[in-house]
Design an enzyme around this catalytic site. Structure first.
Site, PDB file in Angstrom:
ATOM      1  N   CYS A 173       9.793   9.417  -1.786  1.00 12.99           N
ATOM      2  CA  CYS A 173       9.221  10.499  -0.986  1.00 12.99           C
ATOM      3  C   CYS A 173       8.676  11.544  -1.946  1.00 12.99           C
ATOM      4  O   CYS A 173       9.450  12.120  -2.719  1.00 12.99           O
ATOM      5  CB  CYS A 173      10.278  11.107  -0.077  1.00 12.99           C
ATOM      6  SG  CYS A 173       9.634  12.476   0.911  1.00 12.99           S
ATOM      7  N   HIS A 183      10.206   6.886   7.976  1.00 13.17           N
ATOM      8  CA  HIS A 183      10.718   6.973   6.621  1.00 13.17           C
ATOM      9  C   HIS A 183      12.217   7.200   6.665  1.00 13.17           C
ATOM     10  O   HIS A 183      12.736   7.805   7.611  1.00 13.17           O
ATOM     11  CB  HIS A 183       9.992   8.086   5.847  1.00 13.17           C
ATOM     12  CG  HIS A 183       8.676   7.620   5.305  1.00 13.17           C
ATOM     13  ND1 HIS A 183       8.048   8.217   4.243  1.00 13.17           N
ATOM     14  CD2 HIS A 183       7.866   6.602   5.673  1.00 13.17           C
ATOM     15  CE1 HIS A 183       6.910   7.588   3.983  1.00 13.17           C
ATOM     16  NE2 HIS A 183       6.779   6.611   4.831  1.00 13.17           N
ATOM     17  N   ARG A 222       0.829  -1.214   0.000  1.00 13.99           N
ATOM     18  CA  ARG A 222       0.000   0.000   0.000  1.00 13.99           C
ATOM     19  C   ARG A 222       0.864   1.265   0.000  1.00 13.99           C
ATOM     20  O   ARG A 222       0.997   1.940  -1.011  1.00 13.99           O
ATOM     21  CB  ARG A 222      -0.969  -0.040   1.198  1.00 13.99           C
ATOM     22  CG  ARG A 222      -2.193   0.869   1.110  1.00 13.99           C
ATOM     23  CD  ARG A 222      -1.947   2.304   1.474  1.00 13.99           C
ATOM     24  NE  ARG A 222      -1.313   2.473   2.757  1.00 13.99           N
ATOM     25  CZ  ARG A 222      -0.740   3.609   3.174  1.00 13.99           C
ATOM     26  NH1 ARG A 222      -0.731   4.679   2.396  1.00 13.99           N
ATOM     27  NH2 ARG A 222      -0.174   3.674   4.362  1.00 13.99           N
ATOM     28  N   ASP A 223       1.484   1.602   1.103  1.00 17.65           N
ATOM     29  CA  ASP A 223       2.290   2.814   1.198  1.00 17.65           C
ATOM     30  C   ASP A 223       3.448   2.776   0.210  1.00 17.65           C
ATOM     31  O   ASP A 223       3.823   3.783  -0.391  1.00 17.65           O
ATOM     32  CB  ASP A 223       2.821   2.971   2.638  1.00 17.65           C
ATOM     33  CG  ASP A 223       3.386   4.361   2.922  1.00 17.65           C
ATOM     34  OD1 ASP A 223       4.003   4.542   3.988  1.00 17.65           O
ATOM     35  OD2 ASP A 223       3.219   5.268   2.082  1.00 17.65           O
ATOM     36  N   HIS A 273       6.300   4.401  12.351  1.00 17.97           N
ATOM     37  CA  HIS A 273       6.297   4.280  10.887  1.00 17.97           C
ATOM     38  C   HIS A 273       7.341   5.262  10.388  1.00 17.97           C
ATOM     39  O   HIS A 273       7.032   6.436  10.135  1.00 17.97           O
ATOM     40  CB  HIS A 273       4.886   4.633  10.394  1.00 17.97           C
ATOM     41  CG  HIS A 273       4.682   4.506   8.922  1.00 17.97           C
ATOM     42  ND1 HIS A 273       3.872   3.543   8.371  1.00 17.97           N
ATOM     43  CD2 HIS A 273       5.167   5.211   7.872  1.00 17.97           C
ATOM     44  CE1 HIS A 273       3.864   3.676   7.048  1.00 17.97           C
ATOM     45  NE2 HIS A 273       4.630   4.686   6.728  1.00 17.97           N
ATOM     46  N   ASN A 307       9.906   4.882   2.593  1.00 14.40           N
ATOM     47  CA  ASN A 307       9.769   3.895   3.655  1.00 14.40           C
ATOM     48  C   ASN A 307      11.090   3.204   3.994  1.00 14.40           C
ATOM     49  O   ASN A 307      11.934   3.001   3.128  1.00 14.40           O
ATOM     50  CB  ASN A 307       8.795   2.796   3.216  1.00 14.40           C
ATOM     51  CG  ASN A 307       7.361   3.266   3.254  1.00 14.40           C
ATOM     52  OD1 ASN A 307       6.832   3.560   4.311  1.00 14.40           O
ATOM     53  ND2 ASN A 307       6.729   3.352   2.092  1.00 14.40           N
TER      54      ASN A 307
END
Lengths: 341, 318
Positions: A281, A250, A56-57, A248, A290
């Site tokens: 990003c 990055h 997803r992300d 979470h 990520n």
């Protein structure tokens, strides 16, 4: 003199699997320890749950759009790597996120491995209803700690978004569907710059109070460093139990693993990451996004922390998706795997 | 901890969360030596000199300039004398050079070196394969160098490679690292840099190793030299800082791959280390923007992409 004396308490714990774990704790002199904040460094967790957000992300932030069958294959491979949570897709309008337009097809096409959860993003009630119709049994909602980011990203204020989420929560409770909450920009905002820990705590508390079982705190643009991470977690863990928190991170500035380590030292035991470090990003062209699941798992296993993840199988999934995307992996562990060790 | 040792301990600590960190960390820039030595392209002398001169303007206090090893083994460092004699020596900066033996030391001295470094290993196999002798034999060579250096009042830095793992032997016992570090320190090295040569270490193995070494060598005399081959470097450096280390080796733009993992990264990027330290309020004296610019310069000269995530995020052209 007193300021120079430092007592370090360390002990080696042997985890259930026989791997040594190390507790890192520090306390200053009597004078200093009184002024140290209430939280103390806990021993590192024996087990960490990885929430895999690559499908997803990760894919949402890749330039190349991959077909549904590739996404399905990726998720199936991830299911076989030992992960217990794999964020499968996002029920947002394809107008905004074209990469997730095949949400129904993906949700219906994946093999649901018993014991694995496949949460999906649902920004509002409409998305929630579509998700449930597609067979989703867990959803996630996405708030922000920054007003400007909320307005630019989802076109409404933080307060308005929380009200939308309350609608989702009501429906989810009625349907018996667990909901995970995200807070973005917890360590900085591409528009506002610094974000106050108190603001993060406020949003996190709201999401938790409305019924989210877990709150994932996202360093959306990867600007955070260990100092900011511990300050933010201190504020949030006063209002949300640390057992309900996830980080979470990055890796846009290379800080993710250091930030994750600090979070673990403060009692967090859920970490979001993305296979192959998928997803750039959008705020820094060409930069990474990520943190790579492989690199996180490598660190955790090296610390003797269990994850249930089979690293070689995970790397296979990473190799597969990078090949499909025709891009190099962002995972350093994957890049280095032919090293003798 | 003993009172006498505490009184000598120069570091002042700051609190972040439940951990203490040093207020100041010294960066030892190894790009021109460890970095370039491990790059495929051989860099012309004038580029090396320019690199070092630009680094001298960033606020760094230590820049490892070159290596007086035989050019037969390390062709990238064949121009060691020209480099050392060509650079502008800034008054606030030291320019140590590697000297594997007396021969190298004498050449370094003749070329104007005012600080040198010796390179031991915690792994027997690595020592034999890398410098063609056992650890004990290498220590005897270094003792010769240390004695000569003492006579000339030249400070010597010691390195211990494979501190967290060896490409040939696998995991390395912390007690072996301690043994070698202690020997280097006791023979007169003012500082011992502990190197995770193949980047396999994680915070757990870093902590275990440092716990062992700090029983025999004071923290203030230790440095960590972390490779980022498995992405673990910053987490490992953070762990070292939490345990009292306040000297960190790094390479601008993360120069230097890993000779044991083709295509992988090697040294941790100075820019990424600075970003973390400054973000934590730890001073280094180094200007990050200037460092990024130097990284741009050398990557452009090498025609390669930077390994620094900070440089990539800040819009590096490369």
């Amino acid at each position: 003199m007193a300021a120079l004396i430092r007592t370090i308490n360390r002990s080696i714990f042997i985890s259930r699997m026989g791997h040594p774990c190390l507790a890192l704790g520090g306390s200053a002199t009597v004078a200093k320890s009184v002024s140290v904040s209430g939280s103390s460094s806990k021993r590192l967790p024996d087990r960490v749950k990885i929430v895999e957000v690559g499908p997803r992300d990760g894919l949402q932030n890749e330039k190349t759009i991959v077909p549904a069958e590739t996404k399905i294959r990726l998720i199936d491979m991830l299911s076989d790597s030992g992960l217990s949570v794999i964020e499968a897709t996002s029920f947002v309008s394809p107008k905004w996120v074209p990469q997730m337009a095949d949400q129904m097809e993906v949700m219906k096409g994946i093999r649901r491995k018993p014991g694995v959860s496949y949460p999906v993003l649902t920004p509002n009630l409409k998305g929630f209803q579509a998700a449930v119709e597609a067979g989703a049994s867990e959803v996630a909602i996405f708030g922000a700690a920054s007003e400007l980011f909320s307005k630019k990203n989802i076109n409404c204020s933080v307060e308005e978004s929380l009200q939308r989420f309350e609608q989702v929560m009501v429906a989810a409770k009625a349907a018996g569907v667990p909901v995970r909450g995200y807070v973005s920009c917890v360590l900085g905002c591409p528009y506002e710059g610094k974000v106050a820990p108190a603001k993060v705590a406020k949003v996190a508390k709201r999401l938790y109070s409305m019924g989210c079982y877990e709150i994932s705190l996202g360093d959306t643009i990867g600007v955070g460093t260990p100092g900011g991470m511990s300050e933010m977690l201190e504020a949030v863990s006063k209002v949300v139990p640390v057992g309900a928190l996830a980080v979470h991170c990055h890796d846009t500035y290379g800080q993710a693993l250091a930030n994750i380590l600090v979070a673990l030292q403060m009692g967090v035991s859920v970490v979001d990451s993305s296979v192959g470090g998928l997803g750039g990003c959008p705020y820094a062209q060409g930069a990474s996004g990520n943190v790579a699941t492989e690199d996180v798992v490598y660190m955790l296993h090296g610390l003797g922390i269990q994850t249930g993840v089979d690293l070689p199988k995970l790397m296979d999934a990473g190799a597969f998706i990078c090949h499909s995307l025709n891009r190099r992996t962002s995972s350093k562990v994957s890049q280095a795997t032919h090293c003798k060790l | 901890m003993e009172l006498a040792m505490l009184l000598q301990w120069p570091r002042r600590d700051k609190h972040l969360g439940a951990h203490e960190y040093p207020e100041f960390v010294k960066i030892v820039e190894v790009g021109p030596r460890d970095g370039l030595q491990n790059e495929k392209e051989i860099v012309p002398t004038e580029v090396k000199v320019q690199l070092i001169d630009r680094l001298s303007d960033t606020g760094l206090s230590v820049i490892e300039a070159t290596s007086f090893v035989s050019s037969k083994w390390v062709p990238q460092m064949a121009d060691h004398t020209e480099v050392l004699q060509g650079i502008r020596k800034s008054p606030n900066v030291r320019y140590p050079v590697l000297t594997p033996n007396m021969h190298g030391f004498q050449n370094a001295l003749a070329a104007g070196a005012t600080e040198v470094a010796v390179f031991g290993s915690a792994s027997e196999t690595f020592s034999r394969k890398n410098i063609n002798c056992s650890i004990d034999e290498s220590m005897l060579r270094f003792e010769e160098v240390l004695n000569a250096a003492k006579d000339q009042q030249i400070p010597v830095r010691g390195y211990v490679s494979c501190a967290l793992g060896c490409p040939h032997e696998g995991p390395i016992d912390p007690s072996k690292v301690t043994e070698v570090a202690k020997r280097l320190y006791e023979m007169g090295c003012y500082e011992v840099s502990l190197g995770d040569t193949v980047g396999v270490g994680t915070p757990g193995s870093m902590a275990a190793m440092l716990r062992s070494v700090t029983r025999e060598v004071p923290c203030r005399a230790l440095a960590v030299h972390c490779h980022d081959t498995y992405g673990q470097a910053l987490a490992n450096i953070l762990t070292a800082l939490q345990m009292g280390v306040c000297v960190v080796d790094s390479a601008v733009a993360g120069l230097g791959g890993c000779p044991y993992a083709q295509g992988s990264s090697g040294n941790v990027s100075t820019e990424d280390v600075l970003y973390m330290l400054h973000g934590m309020g730890i001073q280094t004296g180094v200007d990050l923007s200037k460092m990024i610019a130097v990284g741009d310069f050398i990557c452009h000269s090498l025609n390669r992409k930077t390994n620094s995530r900070v440089a990539q995020a800040r819009g590096s052209q490369l």
